[in-house]
Design a protein around this motif. Sequence first.
Motif, short mmCIF file in Angstrom:
data_model
loop_
_atom_site.label_atom_id
_atom_site.label_comp_id
_atom_site.label_asym_id
_atom_site.label_seq_id
_atom_site.Cartn_x
_atom_site.Cartn_y
_atom_site.Cartn_z
N VAL A 262 0.87 -1.46 0.21
CA VAL A 262 0.30 0.07 -0.14
C VAL A 262 0.77 0.99 -0.15
N GLY A 263 1.82 1.16 1.05
CA GLY A 263 2.57 2.55 0.85
C GLY A 263 3.17 2.72 -0.39
N PRO A 264 4.03 2.08 -1.44
CA PRO A 264 4.15 2.06 -2.15
C PRO A 264 3.46 2.35 -3.62
N ILE A 265 2.33 2.24 -3.30
CA ILE A 265 1.26 2.13 -4.47
C ILE A 265 0.82 4.16 -3.68
N ILE A 266 0.62 4.40 -2.93
CA ILE A 266 0.58 5.52 -2.51
C ILE A 266 1.11 6.35 -3.23
N VAL A 267 1.96 6.34 -3.05
CA VAL A 267 3.98 7.16 -3.71
C VAL A 267 3.86 7.60 -4.74
N TYR A 268 3.36 6.52 -6.07
CA TYR A 268 3.84 6.76 -6.67
C TYR A 268 1.91 7.12 -7.55
N SER A 269 1.19 6.72 -6.89
CA SER A 269 0.16 6.77 -7.73
C SER A 269 0.02 8.62 -7.20
N THR A 270 0.76 9.21 -6.91
CA THR A 270 0.30 10.53 -5.96
C THR A 270 1.40 11.77 -6.62
N LEU A 271 2.55 10.83 -7.09
CA LEU A 271 3.85 11.13 -8.18
C LEU A 271 2.66 10.92 -9.59
N LEU A 272 2.18 10.29 -9.39
CA LEU A 272 1.66 10.04 -11.20
C LEU A 272 0.01 10.80 -12.10
N ILE A 273 -0.26 11.34 -10.78
CA ILE A 273 -1.37 12.47 -10.61
C ILE A 273 -0.32 13.53 -11.74
N PRO A 274 0.64 14.11 -11.04
CA PRO A 274 0.68 14.96 -12.29
C PRO A 274 1.05 15.12 -12.84
N SER A 275 1.45 14.24 -13.78
CA SER A 275 2.45 13.78 -14.61
C SER A 275 1.17 13.65 -15.47
N ASN A 276 -0.13 12.67 -15.15
CA ASN A 276 -1.41 12.59 -15.87
C ASN A 276 -1.88 14.16 -15.97
N ILE A 277 -1.72 15.35 -15.36
CA ILE A 277 -2.20 16.89 -15.76
C ILE A 277 -1.53 16.92 -16.57
N LEU A 278 0.03 17.36 -16.32
CA LEU A 278 0.56 17.73 -17.42
C LEU A 278 0.13 16.47 -19.14
N PHE A 279 -0.11 15.86 -19.22
CA PHE A 279 -0.47 14.76 -20.73
C PHE A 279 -1.85 15.71 -20.56
N GLU A 280 -3.43 15.20 -19.61
CA GLU A 280 -3.62 15.96 -20.42
C GLU A 280 -4.25 17.05 -21.35
N ALA A 281 -3.07 18.72 -20.02
CA ALA A 281 -2.85 19.81 -20.32
C ALA A 281 -2.24 19.73 -22.09
N ALA A 282 -1.60 18.61 -22.31
CA ALA A 282 -0.35 18.32 -23.79
C ALA A 282 -1.51 17.95 -24.51
N LEU A 283 -2.65 17.36 -24.72
CA LEU A 283 -3.18 16.53 -25.72
C LEU A 283 -4.62 17.93 -25.47
N SER A 284 -4.92 18.60 -24.56
CA SER A 284 -5.38 19.98 -24.89
C SER A 284 -4.62 20.55 -25.92
N PHE A 285 -3.54 20.73 -25.62
CA PHE A 285 -3.21 21.76 -26.14
C PHE A 285 -2.91 21.78 -28.01
N LEU A 286 -2.81 20.64 -27.74
CA LEU A 286 -2.24 19.59 -29.49
C LEU A 286 -3.70 20.24 -30.09
N GLY A 287 -5.14 20.26 -29.54
CA GLY A 287 -6.27 19.99 -30.05
C GLY A 287 -6.90 18.75 -30.34
N VAL A 288 -6.75 17.71 -29.49
CA VAL A 288 -7.04 16.21 -29.57
C VAL A 288 -7.22 15.88 -28.29
N GLY A 289 -7.98 17.34 -26.89
CA GLY A 289 -8.09 16.71 -26.05
C GLY A 289 -9.27 17.32 -25.62
N ILE A 290 -9.49 18.07 -23.93
CA ILE A 290 -11.01 18.58 -24.19
C ILE A 290 -11.58 19.72 -25.45
N GLN A 291 -12.04 19.73 -25.91
CA GLN A 291 -12.59 20.80 -27.06
C GLN A 291 -13.26 22.22 -27.02
#
Length: 345
Positions: A262-291
């Motif tokens: 549980v400990g390693p999973i929680i830690v890595y999940s917390t570090l994975l969330i900001p990466s996914n925020i940046l990924f979503e922002a990148a896709l929306s920036f390229l015009g294939v994400g949120i329209q």
Amino acid sequence: MGRRRRPRGVKGTVTAPIETTGAAAEAQPEAVLQGVEGKKIEGRSLGQIAWLRFKRDKVAVAGAIVVILLILVAALSRPIQGWLGLDPNSPNRDLIDPNTTLPSGDFGGMSWEHPFGVDPKFGRDLFARVLEGSWVSLIVAFGATLLSVAIGTVLGVVAGFYRGRVDALISRLMDVFLAFPLLLFAIAISASLQGGAFGLEGLPLHISVLIFVIGFFNWPYMGRIVRAQTLSLREREFVDAARGMGARGPFILFRELLPNLVGPIIVYSTLLIPSNILFEAALSFLGVGIQPPQASWGGMLNQAVKYYEVDPQYMIVPGLAIFITVLAFNLLGDGLRDALDPRSR
């Protein structure tokens, strides 16, 4: 009692031992316990130790406070907009200079009514659009992280526990997914599903596609971490004890190994969330994400590219929103890693 006569060859004086009466001997333990004030000595669980270590990290605590505030703002964005009378898609043509299509006034039209200013051409309130984009980014990030954690944890613990052919097969599958050009693949899938699919269309479709694309192709990172931890844990004494008591593989996996992961999973999940925020922002920036017209931080940056030289405020506001959110989650993840890792100091 006085001095004794010393034997020959012994220099100095020899004093007789002090004899204590029965009452004094009985009182001695009470004197030793003075200052303890009768408090019981209690052991601390691993969770309590981790919490104490986390509280001492002021930077991590600050990151946790910012993360909680961001989640509350995202969850209450619609009520906040209604309470303040804001509409993220409502144009304010009177705030736009008709000659330049730029906001009237300094700093992108900042005022008491529009504290973050307004966007060029339409005059929409940037504060309302940042609020509206917050829940979109967090839903995509949390949903994709949950999907990655679910797939990566299950496959990682199975590969690490059973090893042999099962481990080889899952490890090669991880290598295949890691070899994909993820950004190009995500652009292709998102672009092909923009019209409608699976009975969904519009914003629900865009959010679902982003969660699937980001989460499904990011699980190997979680899988490798869980596999490595499982390889270490499967050789521990409590696993041997469970085997000796007749426990089988599924019981050991879900009742013995997973609670210790549980400990390693929680830690890595917390570090994975900001990466996914940046990924979503990148896709929306390229015009294939949120329209559009739905507000999103990456989409706002896309629209701000044409105006960053004459209206930098339009790019600074969503850029700061992404920066603060990603930084807060990273600080929280680093603090959790230090608190949950018994080897760190």
